[in-house]
Design a protein around this motif. Sequence first.
Motif, PDB file in Angstrom:
ATOM      1  N   LYS A  83      11.077  -1.061  -9.612  1.00 61.06           N
ATOM      2  CA  LYS A  83      10.242  -0.072  -8.912  1.00 61.06           C
ATOM      3  C   LYS A  83       9.329   0.664  -9.886  1.00 61.06           C
ATOM      4  CE  LYS A  83      13.845   0.666  -5.458  1.00 61.06           C
ATOM      5  NZ  LYS A  83      14.884   1.615  -4.967  1.00 61.06           N
ATOM      6  N   SER A  84       9.853   0.968 -11.083  1.00 59.78           N
ATOM      7  CA  SER A  84       9.029   1.674 -12.073  1.00 59.78           C
ATOM      8  C   SER A  84       7.913   0.789 -12.611  1.00 59.78           C
ATOM      9  CB  SER A  84       9.912   2.161 -13.228  1.00 59.78           C
ATOM     10  OG  SER A  84      10.421   1.074 -13.984  1.00 59.78           O
ATOM     11  N   GLN A  85       8.132  -0.516 -12.581  1.00 61.51           N
ATOM     12  CA  GLN A  85       7.119  -1.446 -13.082  1.00 61.51           C
ATOM     13  C   GLN A  85       6.011  -1.693 -12.063  1.00 61.51           C
ATOM     14  OE1 GLN A  85       6.816  -2.899 -16.143  1.00 61.51           O
ATOM     15  NE2 GLN A  85       8.540  -1.678 -16.861  1.00 61.51           N
ATOM     16  N   ILE A  86       6.375  -1.807 -10.785  1.00 59.35           N
ATOM     17  CA  ILE A  86       5.358  -2.154  -9.787  1.00 59.35           C
ATOM     18  C   ILE A  86       4.641  -0.906  -9.252  1.00 59.35           C
ATOM     19  CG2 ILE A  86       6.519  -4.290  -9.133  1.00 59.35           C
ATOM     20  CD1 ILE A  86       7.599  -2.901  -6.662  1.00 59.35           C
ATOM     21  N   GLN A  87       5.356   0.199  -9.123  1.00 60.97           N
ATOM     22  CA  GLN A  87       4.777   1.483  -8.698  1.00 60.97           C
ATOM     23  C   GLN A  87       3.826   1.330  -7.506  1.00 60.97           C
ATOM     24  OE1 GLN A  87       3.061   3.278 -12.213  1.00 60.97           O
ATOM     25  NE2 GLN A  87       5.043   3.934 -12.979  1.00 60.97           N
ATOM     26  N   VAL A  88       4.401   0.963  -6.372  1.00 63.32           N
ATOM     27  CA  VAL A  88       3.609   0.816  -5.146  1.00 63.32           C
ATOM     28  C   VAL A  88       4.198   1.702  -4.049  1.00 63.32           C
ATOM     29  CG1 VAL A  88       2.863  -1.535  -5.637  1.00 63.32           C
ATOM     30  CG2 VAL A  88       5.009  -1.162  -4.418  1.00 63.32           C
ATOM     31  N   ALA A  89       3.387   1.964  -3.038  1.00 67.82           N
ATOM     32  CA  ALA A  89       3.826   2.792  -1.915  1.00 67.82           C
ATOM     33  C   ALA A  89       4.524   1.923  -0.878  1.00 67.82           C
ATOM     34  CB  ALA A  89       2.633   3.522  -1.302  1.00 67.82           C
ATOM     35  N   ASP A  90       5.684   1.398  -1.241  1.00 69.22           N
ATOM     36  CA  ASP A  90       6.432   0.598  -0.276  1.00 69.22           C
ATOM     37  C   ASP A  90       7.456   1.492   0.424  1.00 69.22           C
ATOM     38  OD1 ASP A  90       8.391   0.976  -2.170  1.00 69.22           O
ATOM     39  OD2 ASP A  90       8.807  -1.138  -2.485  1.00 69.22           O
ATOM     40  N   ILE A  91       8.352   0.886   1.183  1.00 71.01           N
ATOM     41  CA  ILE A  91       9.278   1.681   1.975  1.00 71.01           C
ATOM     42  C   ILE A  91      10.281   2.445   1.109  1.00 71.01           C
ATOM     43  CG2 ILE A  91      11.024  -0.132   2.306  1.00 71.01           C
ATOM     44  CD1 ILE A  91      11.242   0.861   5.200  1.00 71.01           C
ATOM     45  N   SER A  92      10.544   1.968  -0.094  1.00 64.85           N
ATOM     46  CA  SER A  92      11.509   2.643  -0.968  1.00 64.85           C
ATOM     47  C   SER A  92      10.902   3.825  -1.716  1.00 64.85           C
ATOM     48  CB  SER A  92      12.098   1.647  -1.972  1.00 64.85           C
ATOM     49  OG  SER A  92      11.092   1.132  -2.817  1.00 64.85           O
ATOM     50  N   SER A  93       9.586   3.914  -1.734  1.00 67.12           N
ATOM     51  CA  SER A  93       8.932   5.022  -2.435  1.00 67.12           C
ATOM     52  C   SER A  93       8.102   5.890  -1.490  1.00 67.12           C
ATOM     53  CB  SER A  93       8.028   4.486  -3.548  1.00 67.12           C
ATOM     54  OG  SER A  93       7.003   3.660  -3.012  1.00 67.12           O
ATOM     55  N   SER A  94       8.197   5.622  -0.184  1.00 69.53           N
ATOM     56  CA  SER A  94       7.431   6.375   0.805  1.00 69.53           C
ATOM     57  C   SER A  94       7.870   7.836   0.850  1.00 69.53           C
ATOM     58  CB  SER A  94       7.613   5.743   2.191  1.00 69.53           C
ATOM     59  OG  SER A  94       7.009   6.535   3.194  1.00 69.53           O
ATOM     60  N   ASP A  95       6.928   8.715   1.132  1.00 68.04           N
ATOM     61  CA  ASP A  95       7.227  10.139   1.259  1.00 68.04           C
ATOM     62  C   ASP A  95       7.748  10.500   2.654  1.00 68.04           C
ATOM     63  OD1 ASP A  95       6.416  10.692  -1.340  1.00 68.04           O
ATOM     64  OD2 ASP A  95       4.317  10.982  -0.749  1.00 68.04           O
ATOM     65  N   HIS A  96       7.655   9.577   3.582  1.00 68.36           N
ATOM     66  CA  HIS A  96       8.096   9.846   4.948  1.00 68.36           C
ATOM     67  C   HIS A  96       9.622   9.762   5.045  1.00 68.36           C
ATOM     68  CE1 HIS A  96       3.997   9.848   6.429  1.00 68.36           C
ATOM     69  NE2 HIS A  96       3.791   8.686   5.830  1.00 68.36           N
ATOM     70  N   PHE A  97      10.216  10.776   5.654  1.00 69.63           N
ATOM     71  CA  PHE A  97      11.674  10.851   5.743  1.00 69.63           C
ATOM     72  C   PHE A  97      12.256   9.658   6.508  1.00 69.63           C
ATOM     73  CE2 PHE A  97      15.595  12.653   7.773  1.00 69.63           C
ATOM     74  CZ  PHE A  97      16.343  12.759   6.609  1.00 69.63           C
TER      75      PHE A  97
END
Length: 221
Positions: A83-97
């Motif tokens: 996750k730290s390498q790809i740094q994308v707004a996928d479901i695991s990094s989304s701000d939505h609860f």
Amino acid sequence: MANTSINELSKSLETLYLDGKLEEAVDFLLKNKPVLSPIDFHYNLGVVYTKLGQFGPGRYQFELAMKEGYLGSDILNNLNVIKSQIQVADISSSDHFYDQLLNTFSSIPMAYSFSIALVLILTLLILFRVKLLKSKKFLAVSIFFSLTPIALHSYFITGKSFAISINEMKIYEGPSAIYDVKQTMPGGAKFITGKSDKGWFYIDYPVEISGWVKKEDIGLL
């Protein structure tokens, strides 16, 4: 014999890994898949792919290992590296609860929710047996609420198809390459697919990356 064979396979794989023969390690794992447990196969293949810098296949294999029931600190650490390498707004990094809940429950094997519910129910029954809990009505209500982990897990997972981008993936406005490309995602992004159309899948969540992707660019979990 079986244990001896598995130990020999583990030593051979470790040797290939330490010698930096990572491509050979991939071939070795694929060749020996029938004699390895699903967890061992997917986890070790994920480790090798990640070491190769192939984060899409790496995360896909780790997620499959978790789906089989493995949830150790080592696999979580490896996923954090990806996750730290790809740094994308996928479901695991989304701000939505809601997205965060979907990701959490998709990453926890259903067996864990069953285990939590079982422990809670057994604890209540023991308390009732030793008369520390005397009300049958309260016992029944407590047992009902003890099933909450299973109910929540089923609610957030049932009917949803999770997927990982295997390689760099283009997201289109429609189910064909004739449509405009909305954005490009690196391998290793996690999302939820919905409807499909002749080899194309629509990304439902997270909404920031919604659009159509080719079937061959994703790995369904």
